[in-house]
Design an enzyme around this catalytic site. Structure first.
Site, PDB file in Angstrom:
ATOM      1  N   LYS A  42      55.642  33.156  97.627  1.00 44.86           N
ATOM      2  CA  LYS A  42      54.320  32.650  97.779  1.00 44.86           C
ATOM      3  C   LYS A  42      54.489  30.852  97.756  1.00 44.86           C
ATOM      4  O   LYS A  42      53.919  29.946  98.421  1.00 44.86           O
ATOM      5  CB  LYS A  42      53.313  32.769  97.448  1.00 44.86           C
ATOM      6  CG  LYS A  42      53.493  34.464  98.071  1.00 44.86           C
ATOM      7  CD  LYS A  42      51.995  34.974  97.883  1.00 44.86           C
ATOM      8  CE  LYS A  42      52.165  36.254  95.813  1.00 44.86           C
ATOM      9  NZ  LYS A  42      52.035  37.211  96.167  1.00 44.86           N
ATOM     10  N   ASP A 102      65.673  28.728  89.595  1.00 42.09           N
ATOM     11  CA  ASP A 102      66.106  29.301  88.322  1.00 42.09           C
ATOM     12  C   ASP A 102      67.048  29.445  88.109  1.00 42.09           C
ATOM     13  O   ASP A 102      68.622  29.015  87.664  1.00 42.09           O
ATOM     14  CB  ASP A 102      65.301  29.696  87.651  1.00 42.09           C
ATOM     15  CG  ASP A 102      64.947  30.723  86.570  1.00 42.09           C
ATOM     16  OD1 ASP A 102      64.740  29.529  85.114  1.00 42.09           O
ATOM     17  OD2 ASP A 102      64.642  31.714  86.088  1.00 42.09           O
ATOM     18  N   LYS A 130      65.778  23.940  87.869  1.00 42.29           N
ATOM     19  CA  LYS A 130      66.155  23.944  86.434  1.00 42.29           C
ATOM     20  C   LYS A 130      67.481  24.483  85.937  1.00 42.29           C
ATOM     21  O   LYS A 130      68.038  25.863  85.916  1.00 42.29           O
ATOM     22  CB  LYS A 130      65.207  25.287  85.949  1.00 42.29           C
ATOM     23  CG  LYS A 130      64.005  24.571  85.184  1.00 42.29           C
ATOM     24  CD  LYS A 130      63.674  26.231  84.905  1.00 42.29           C
ATOM     25  CE  LYS A 130      61.965  26.564  84.868  1.00 42.29           C
ATOM     26  NZ  LYS A 130      61.676  27.765  84.403  1.00 42.29           N
ATOM     27  N   PHE A 151      58.044  26.486  81.715  1.00 45.14           N
ATOM     28  CA  PHE A 151      57.988  27.351  82.534  1.00 45.14           C
ATOM     29  C   PHE A 151      56.706  26.575  83.175  1.00 45.14           C
ATOM     30  O   PHE A 151      56.056  26.078  82.322  1.00 45.14           O
ATOM     31  CB  PHE A 151      56.687  28.934  81.849  1.00 45.14           C
ATOM     32  CG  PHE A 151      56.859  30.112  83.211  1.00 45.14           C
ATOM     33  CD1 PHE A 151      58.047  30.754  83.390  1.00 45.14           C
ATOM     34  CD2 PHE A 151      55.762  30.099  83.485  1.00 45.14           C
ATOM     35  CE1 PHE A 151      57.870  30.552  85.089  1.00 45.14           C
ATOM     36  CE2 PHE A 151      55.634  30.673  85.354  1.00 45.14           C
ATOM     37  CZ  PHE A 151      56.714  31.411  85.657  1.00 45.14           C
ATOM     38  N   VAL A 152      56.602  26.704  84.245  1.00 44.77           N
ATOM     39  CA  VAL A 152      55.556  25.544  85.260  1.00 44.77           C
ATOM     40  C   VAL A 152      54.829  25.483  86.197  1.00 44.77           C
ATOM     41  O   VAL A 152      55.644  27.269  86.886  1.00 44.77           O
ATOM     42  CB  VAL A 152      57.048  24.366  85.186  1.00 44.77           C
ATOM     43  CG1 VAL A 152      56.930  23.257  84.825  1.00 44.77           C
ATOM     44  CG2 VAL A 152      58.027  24.978  86.638  1.00 44.77           C
TER      45      VAL A 152
HETATM   46  P1  IMP Z   1      65.835  32.422  90.359  1.00 43.58           P
HETATM   47  O1  IMP Z   1      65.877  34.281  90.982  1.00 43.58           O
HETATM   48  O2  IMP Z   1      65.826  33.767  89.207  1.00 43.58           O
HETATM   49  O3  IMP Z   1      66.194  31.400  90.898  1.00 43.58           O
HETATM   50  O4  IMP Z   1      64.014  32.464  90.590  1.00 43.58           O
HETATM   51  C1  IMP Z   1      63.313  32.197  91.488  1.00 43.58           C
HETATM   52  C2  IMP Z   1      61.775  32.681  91.574  1.00 43.58           C
HETATM   53  O5  IMP Z   1      61.027  32.030  90.151  1.00 43.58           O
HETATM   54  C3  IMP Z   1      61.057  30.554  92.039  1.00 43.58           C
HETATM   55  O6  IMP Z   1      60.925  31.134  93.711  1.00 43.58           O
HETATM   56  C4  IMP Z   1      59.853  31.445  91.430  1.00 43.58           C
HETATM   57  O7  IMP Z   1      58.820  32.112  92.389  1.00 43.58           O
HETATM   58  C5  IMP Z   1      60.570  31.722  90.534  1.00 43.58           C
HETATM   59  N1  IMP Z   1      60.361  31.000  89.062  1.00 43.58           N
HETATM   60  C6  IMP Z   1      60.574  30.796  88.562  1.00 43.58           C
HETATM   61  N2  IMP Z   1      60.595  29.942  87.695  1.00 43.58           N
HETATM   62  C7  IMP Z   1      59.451  29.518  87.239  1.00 43.58           C
HETATM   63  C8  IMP Z   1      58.986  28.664  86.604  1.00 43.58           C
HETATM   64  O8  IMP Z   1      58.943  27.669  85.402  1.00 43.58           O
HETATM   65  N3  IMP Z   1      57.260  28.665  87.001  1.00 43.58           N
HETATM   66  C9  IMP Z   1      56.954  29.507  87.653  1.00 43.58           C
HETATM   67  N4  IMP Z   1      58.414  30.933  88.773  1.00 43.58           N
HETATM   68  C10 IMP Z   1      59.539  30.318  88.022  1.00 43.58           C
END
Ligand code: IMP
Ligand code: MG
Length: 178
Positions: A42, A102, A130, A151-152
């Site tokens: 979302k 992330d 990030k 964490f944002v």
């Molecule tokens: P990844 O698969 O680790 O790249 O995670 C991506 C997902 O993690 C993003 O679409 C976000 O929903 C969530 N996410 C990663 N870092 C943050 C953050 O700092 N704040 C809020 N959601 C995050």
């Protein structure tokens, strides 16, 4: 500012300027293509709606929901599709719209998933990235802003489903999740 917010990373105006800039580049790059924006639910909803109204070219939209996060702040590494797109992607130029990258696990999976649906091209557009947290290297084509390892929240981004409605992007106070 919300009481759980440590400081504001990007103000409403800064977000607006970033989105406008990205939309201009995308409108140029996709002017002779068959663009479909696919937002990851979302977190991408605010970014998606702002981005699409700044585009000067035609586009279709769709959404997909993949889960890799629980209610914590760490990626589980496992990705599964909770809600799929509602149309064939054959021959379409897919631009994935994401709130933040992330570890890269989610987009690594989703990019391959769309390629397997015979999309003509699959690129990535993210509001935030990030880089220091990356586990899987993935090519990111449009990045709004690189952010430090904090964490944002806000502008679609949540912690345990909260704070998505904040109009700015801020850093969550560690006392909220530790
Ligand atoms: P990844 O698969 O680790 O790249 O995670 C991506 C997902 O993690 C993003 O679409 C976000 O929903 C969530 N996410 C990663 N870092 C943050 C953050 O700092 N704040 C809020 N959601 C995050
Ligand atoms: Mg997300």
């Amino acid at each position: 500012m919300h009481k759980d917010c440590e400081y504001i990373l990007l103000s409403e105006q800064e977000i607006k300027d970033i989105v406008k800039d990205m939309a201009k580049k995308i409108s140029e790059d996709y002017k002779d293509k068959n663009l479909i924006l696919i937002g990851l639910l979302k977190g991408s909803v605010l970014f998606m709606s702002d981005l699409m109204r700044e585009l000067s070219i035609d586009c279709a939209i769709d959404f997909i929901c993949a889960s890799s996060y629980g209610s914590g702040t760490e990626s589980s590494g496992r990705v599964n599709i909770v809600k799929d797109v509602s149309q064939p992607l054959d021959g379409k130029d897919v631009l994935i719209v994401e709130d933040i990258i992330d570890s890269g696990n989610t987009l690594n999976f989703i990019t391959k998933y769309f390629a397997a649906k015979n999309a003509a091209s699959v690129k990535i557009c993210t509001m935030l990235s990030k880089p220091s947290r990356r586990v899987v290297e993935i090519p990111v084509d449009y990045v709004g802003r690189e952010v430090p390892d904090e964490f944002v929240i806000g502008y679609g981004l949540d912690y345990a489903e909260k704070y998505r409605n904040l109009p700015y992007i801020g850093v969550l106070k560690p006392s909220v999740y530790s």
